[in-house]
Write a protein that holds these residues in place. Sequence first.
Motif, short mmCIF file in Angstrom:
data_model
loop_
_atom_site.label_atom_id
_atom_site.label_comp_id
_atom_site.label_asym_id
_atom_site.label_seq_id
_atom_site.Cartn_x
_atom_site.Cartn_y
_atom_site.Cartn_z
N TRP A 62 1.64 6.64 -6.96
CA TRP A 62 0.53 7.50 -7.39
C TRP A 62 0.90 8.97 -7.20
CZ3 TRP A 62 -2.87 7.96 -10.72
CH2 TRP A 62 -3.98 8.82 -10.58
N ARG A 63 1.58 9.28 -6.10
CA ARG A 63 1.99 10.67 -5.87
C ARG A 63 2.98 11.15 -6.94
NH1 ARG A 63 0.84 12.46 -0.57
NH2 ARG A 63 -0.18 10.78 0.55
N ASP A 112 0.95 4.04 -2.97
CA ASP A 112 0.70 5.44 -2.63
C ASP A 112 1.82 6.34 -3.17
OD1 ASP A 112 -0.70 7.55 -1.12
OD2 ASP A 112 1.15 7.57 0.05
N ARG A 113 3.06 5.92 -2.96
CA ARG A 113 4.20 6.73 -3.45
C ARG A 113 4.18 6.84 -4.97
NH1 ARG A 113 8.74 4.22 0.22
NH2 ARG A 113 8.89 5.82 1.79
N GLN A 132 -7.27 0.80 -3.96
CA GLN A 132 -6.55 1.88 -3.28
C GLN A 132 -6.45 3.12 -4.17
OE1 GLN A 132 -2.63 0.69 -1.89
NE2 GLN A 132 -1.99 2.83 -1.61
N LEU A 133 -6.19 2.91 -5.45
CA LEU A 133 -6.00 4.04 -6.36
C LEU A 133 -7.32 4.77 -6.61
CD1 LEU A 133 -3.44 2.33 -8.72
CD2 LEU A 133 -3.02 4.39 -7.35
N ALA A 186 -8.00 6.95 -3.90
CA ALA A 186 -7.11 8.13 -3.93
C ALA A 186 -7.48 9.09 -5.05
CB ALA A 186 -5.66 7.66 -4.08
N PRO A 193 0.82 -1.23 0.00
CA PRO A 193 0.00 0.00 0.00
C PRO A 193 0.85 1.27 0.00
CG PRO A 193 -0.89 -1.61 1.54
CD PRO A 193 0.44 -2.15 1.08
N LYS A 194 1.93 1.28 0.78
CA LYS A 194 2.78 2.47 0.83
C LYS A 194 3.46 2.70 -0.53
CE LYS A 194 6.22 4.52 3.81
NZ LYS A 194 7.26 4.21 4.77
#
Length: 213
Positions: free
Chosen positions: A176-177, A173-174, A203-204, A207, A169-170
């Motif tokens: 996607w950022r 997240d990174r 998750q995306l 976000a 997940p982390k």
Amino acid sequence: MELPTALRQGVDSLLEKVPLPALKQAARTLSERYRAELRDGRLHMGEDMAVKAYLATRLPATYAAVRACLDALADARPDFQPKSLLDIGAGPGTMLWATADTWPELERAVLVEASAAVRKVGQSLAAGAIAARASWVAGDATIDLDGLDPADLISVAYVLDEIAPASLPKLVDRLWRLTADTLLIVEPGTPAGWQRILAARRQLIEAGAHVSA
Ligand SMILES: C[S@@+](CC[C@H](N)C(=O)[O-])C[C@H]1O[C@@H](n2cnc3c(N)ncnc32)[C@H](O)[C@@H]1O
């Protein structure tokens, strides 16, 4: 889907004179490790012979799959013309070759790869053969992405299965950022790979991402 000629020739020359029994043994070991999704603290392609086994036995199919994904993306988004690529777990540069083939106007690529053995091979295959400016970055994608710049296309192909599930997940997240436009995740077509895709997709979407394919 055939490998681009220059890549095929580069691979052939790297495999020249490699003793066949050693190559076959390395291919068996690699295949067993992938099939078991073994996470024992060692990279599957940590050794030179394992990299050669990947080139000989997995690269053609991996390239074809990745290239088909990019074709699907180009069909879904005809306006998308990435100038920059950030590829995570780049291996021998599969995504770099496929992206440059799909969008020859690609200008620059950053390729993050943990294994020195496969980085060396990827660098030598691409040198002088790919027009885009390519930088190969040593590092563990689960901890070392902070200094990287966003890119039009971020990709992670056949890598999530090598990463501890708790770290995913982390990492997603990174990534996607860092995504300026499109994040492409490719996983093996196994039940476990499909579950990882579904989890990343959930998750995306939460976000704020839109699913292209
Ligand atoms: C199966 S290969 C796929 C290579 C390439 N993406 C392709 O599609 O052919 C997975 C690659 O990810 C790299 N890798 C695995 N875990 C990594 C991590 N935490 N950080 C960076 N690279 C990693 C491995 O060394 C290997 O080269």
